[in-house]
Design a protein around this motif. Structure first.
Motif, PDB file in Angstrom:
ATOM      1  N   LEU A  84       0.824  -1.210   0.000  1.00 25.75           N
ATOM      2  CA  LEU A  84       0.000   0.000   0.000  1.00 25.75           C
ATOM      3  C   LEU A  84       0.860   1.262   0.000  1.00 25.75           C
ATOM      4  CD1 LEU A  84      -2.879   1.121   0.133  1.00 25.75           C
ATOM      5  CD2 LEU A  84      -2.713   1.030   2.635  1.00 25.75           C
ATOM      6  N   VAL A  85       1.936   1.261   0.791  1.00 24.04           N
ATOM      7  CA  VAL A  85       2.841   2.415   0.827  1.00 24.04           C
ATOM      8  C   VAL A  85       3.520   2.607  -0.531  1.00 24.04           C
ATOM      9  CG1 VAL A  85       4.958   3.330   1.858  1.00 24.04           C
ATOM     10  CG2 VAL A  85       3.217   2.264   3.312  1.00 24.04           C
ATOM     11  N   VAL A  86       3.979   1.515  -1.125  1.00 24.38           N
ATOM     12  CA  VAL A  86       4.636   1.599  -2.432  1.00 24.38           C
ATOM     13  C   VAL A  86       3.642   2.040  -3.508  1.00 24.38           C
ATOM     14  CG1 VAL A  86       5.851   0.266  -4.199  1.00 24.38           C
ATOM     15  CG2 VAL A  86       6.355  -0.112  -1.786  1.00 24.38           C
ATOM     16  N   TRP A  87       2.410   1.558  -3.416  1.00 24.73           N
ATOM     17  CA  TRP A  87       1.356   1.965  -4.362  1.00 24.73           C
ATOM     18  C   TRP A  87       1.112   3.473  -4.277  1.00 24.73           C
ATOM     19  CZ3 TRP A  87      -4.471   0.234  -3.990  1.00 24.73           C
ATOM     20  CH2 TRP A  87      -5.124   0.584  -5.172  1.00 24.73           C
ATOM     21  N   ALA A  88       1.058   4.002  -3.047  1.00 25.03           N
ATOM     22  CA  ALA A  88       0.868   5.445  -2.872  1.00 25.03           C
ATOM     23  C   ALA A  88       2.073   6.221  -3.408  1.00 25.03           C
ATOM     24  CB  ALA A  88       0.648   5.760  -1.397  1.00 25.03           C
ATOM     25  N   ALA A  89       3.287   5.710  -3.159  1.00 23.98           N
ATOM     26  CA  ALA A  89       4.482   6.371  -3.681  1.00 23.98           C
ATOM     27  C   ALA A  89       4.498   6.366  -5.203  1.00 23.98           C
ATOM     28  CB  ALA A  89       5.733   5.678  -3.136  1.00 23.98           C
ATOM     29  N   ARG A  90       4.051   5.286  -5.788  1.00 24.57           N
ATOM     30  CA  ARG A  90       3.967   5.221  -7.250  1.00 24.57           C
ATOM     31  C   ARG A  90       2.983   6.250  -7.786  1.00 24.57           C
ATOM     32  NH1 ARG A  90       0.900   2.648 -11.164  1.00 24.57           N
ATOM     33  NH2 ARG A  90       2.053   1.751 -12.940  1.00 24.57           N
ATOM     34  N   GLY A  91       1.874   6.425  -7.082  1.00 31.73           N
ATOM     35  CA  GLY A  91       0.912   7.435  -7.496  1.00 31.73           C
ATOM     36  C   GLY A  91       1.468   8.842  -7.416  1.00 31.73           C
ATOM     37  N   VAL A  92       2.292   9.106  -6.385  1.00 30.62           N
ATOM     38  CA  VAL A  92       2.916  10.425  -6.259  1.00 30.62           C
ATOM     39  C   VAL A  92       3.887  10.676  -7.405  1.00 30.62           C
ATOM     40  CG1 VAL A  92       4.461  11.826  -4.830  1.00 30.62           C
ATOM     41  CG2 VAL A  92       2.631  10.500  -3.760  1.00 30.62           C
ATOM     42  N   VAL A  93       4.670   9.648  -7.772  1.00 37.85           N
ATOM     43  CA  VAL A  93       5.634   9.805  -8.862  1.00 37.85           C
ATOM     44  C   VAL A  93       4.920  10.065 -10.185  1.00 37.85           C
ATOM     45  CG1 VAL A  93       7.425   8.619 -10.204  1.00 37.85           C
ATOM     46  CG2 VAL A  93       7.398   8.433  -7.711  1.00 37.85           C
ATOM     47  N   LEU A  94       3.844   9.326 -10.442  1.00 42.86           N
ATOM     48  CA  LEU A  94       3.108   9.489 -11.694  1.00 42.86           C
ATOM     49  C   LEU A  94       2.138  10.667 -11.667  1.00 42.86           C
ATOM     50  CD1 LEU A  94       2.270   5.766 -12.581  1.00 42.86           C
ATOM     51  CD2 LEU A  94       3.979   7.236 -13.653  1.00 42.86           C
ATOM     52  N   GLY A  95       1.815  11.149 -10.478  1.00 41.30           N
ATOM     53  CA  GLY A  95       0.859  12.240 -10.377  1.00 41.30           C
ATOM     54  C   GLY A  95      -0.581  11.791 -10.415  1.00 41.30           C
ATOM     55  N   GLU A  96      -0.828  10.482 -10.328  1.00 34.56           N
ATOM     56  CA  GLU A  96      -2.190   9.943 -10.323  1.00 34.56           C
ATOM     57  C   GLU A  96      -2.183   8.569  -9.682  1.00 34.56           C
ATOM     58  OE1 GLU A  96      -3.577   9.454 -14.294  1.00 34.56           O
ATOM     59  OE2 GLU A  96      -1.882   8.226 -14.931  1.00 34.56           O
ATOM     60  N   LEU A  97      -3.303   8.229  -9.062  1.00 33.22           N
ATOM     61  CA  LEU A  97      -3.456   6.932  -8.415  1.00 33.22           C
ATOM     62  C   LEU A  97      -4.624   6.214  -9.070  1.00 33.22           C
ATOM     63  CD1 LEU A  97      -2.377   5.151  -6.095  1.00 33.22           C
ATOM     64  CD2 LEU A  97      -4.150   6.142  -4.641  1.00 33.22           C
TER      65      LEU A  97
END
Length: 363
Positions: A84-97
């Motif tokens: 879940l933490v990595v998923w949120a970090a990925r969303g921050v990098v891409l600018g979307e979740l």
């Protein structure tokens, strides 16, 4: 004339050209960093999903008083939290979740709302929220973790991750088969001190072990079909892996026979029967030389059912597991719905009541 020469001279200025090349290279490097970070985060998510399917059937420590179910639940929470933490970090990098929509969104939402309301109105809200110490898998917190796991897996689902999930299940299944085989045959494969604390069933109960071994049967047969149809695997590797899968299938059937009283045979017959129907309807198209495998498996299952529990194969005394009768479970369910149709009786959540009536406890 002079202006043209000046412009042409500025156009071929080596310093300006070098600066433009450097700026373009910096822009490309800046663009590559997010892509590299996303790939790294995707691999971490894949690893977390792999560990979920690989480790949950196997993980235990025998160090907690709560038991093996509590340890497995903590293991499940651990990998879900990391993912879940990595998923949120990925969303921050891409600018979307991105959360992938599924046909079960509305049923899941309704179930969660009812479960949450039942927890709020429960007479034991604390245990209804976190679950009971011996088995916290029936608390509201566990339901939230399962919903997160569902959307986490399906939001990142692709063919590559499907292969990793299947590999994880079959790998844990192979270890579980070997462990159980050595255990029921009375082979002391560990030091004496460790054998006193090692469980026979790594799943948690012998009934749960029978269910897991039943699920492995169609997965093993399907993997054999896919492996034989693959054109990317070499012939030598194909023969080796096919041989391993066939041995695991035979050992799986042997263990189901040895654990006859703990196996849901009706579910196995329905599952393997549908598998044969799919083959006959050409929904699943195996290689012609391997159409015999599910048919032989079905025949062996029928032979085991006809023999029944007349032969004792296990060299050890299997634990006795007692569960409420179907009539008692149905009576409890009716009384629960009669008290409060939606939320159940003034007890822990209604879904917990249904599950607890069908749970088998070892004595």
């Amino acid at each position: 004339m002079e202006n043209t020469q000046r412009r042409s001279s500025r156009g071929i200025n080596p310093a300006s050209a070098a600066q433009e090349v450097k700026q373009e290279a910096d822009a490309n490097a800046t663009d590559q960093k997010p892509r590299l970070m996303v790939r790294i985060l995707d691999k971490i998510i894949t690893a977390c999903i792999f560990m979920l399917f690989f480790g949950v059937p196997l993980f235990f420590t025998s160090l907690s008083f709560q038991g093996i179910a509590f340890e497995k639940q903590i293991y499940f929470y651990f990998w879900i939290l990391i993912a879940l933490v990595v998923w949120a970090a990925r969303g921050v990098v891409l600018g979307e979740l991105k959360i992938r929509r599924t046909p079960l969104d509305i049923p899941i939402a309704i179930f969660f709302v009812i479960y949450a309301l039942a927890t709020f109105f429960s007479v034991d809200r604390w245990h209804s929220f976190i679950g009971f110490p011996g088995d916290p898998s029936r608390g509201l917190l566990s339901i939230v973790a399962l919903i997160i796991a569902y959307y986490l897996i399906f939001s990142h689902f692709n063919l590559s991750r499907l292969k990793w999930i299947l590999t994880a299940i079959l790998s844990s299944g192979a270890i579980l088969i070997l462990w159980t085989l050595l255990g029921i045959m009375g082979v002391n494969f560990l030091p004496a001190k460790l054998m006193t604390v090692m469980p026979l069933s790594l799943v948690g109960s012998v009934s749960g072990l029978g269910i897991f071994l039943s699920i492995l049967l169609p997965l093993l047969i399907t993997t054999v079909f896919k492996l034989q149809a693959s054109k990317t695997v070499g012939s030598l590797k194909k023969k080796i892996f096919t041989g391993i899968l066939l041995v695991l299938t035979a050992l799986d059937l042997f263990l189901l026979f040895a654990l006859y009283a703990f196996v849901p045979w009706v579910a196995i017959l329905i599952g393997v029967g549908f598998f044969l129907i799919f083959i006959l309807a050409l929904i699943i198209r195996p290689i012609e030389n391997w159409t015999w495998l599910p048919m032989v498996t079905f025949v062996l299952i029928m032979i085991i059912l006809m023999i029944g529990n007349s032969f004792k194969i296990a060299k050890i005394n299997l634990p006795v597991e007692v569960s409420p009768s179907y009539g008692l479970s149905w009576q409890i369910a009716k009384n629960t719905l009669a008290d409060k149709l939606v939320l159940g009786a003034a007890q822990p959540p209604m879904a917990m009541i249904f599950l607890s009536t069908s749970r088998r406890t070892s004595i």
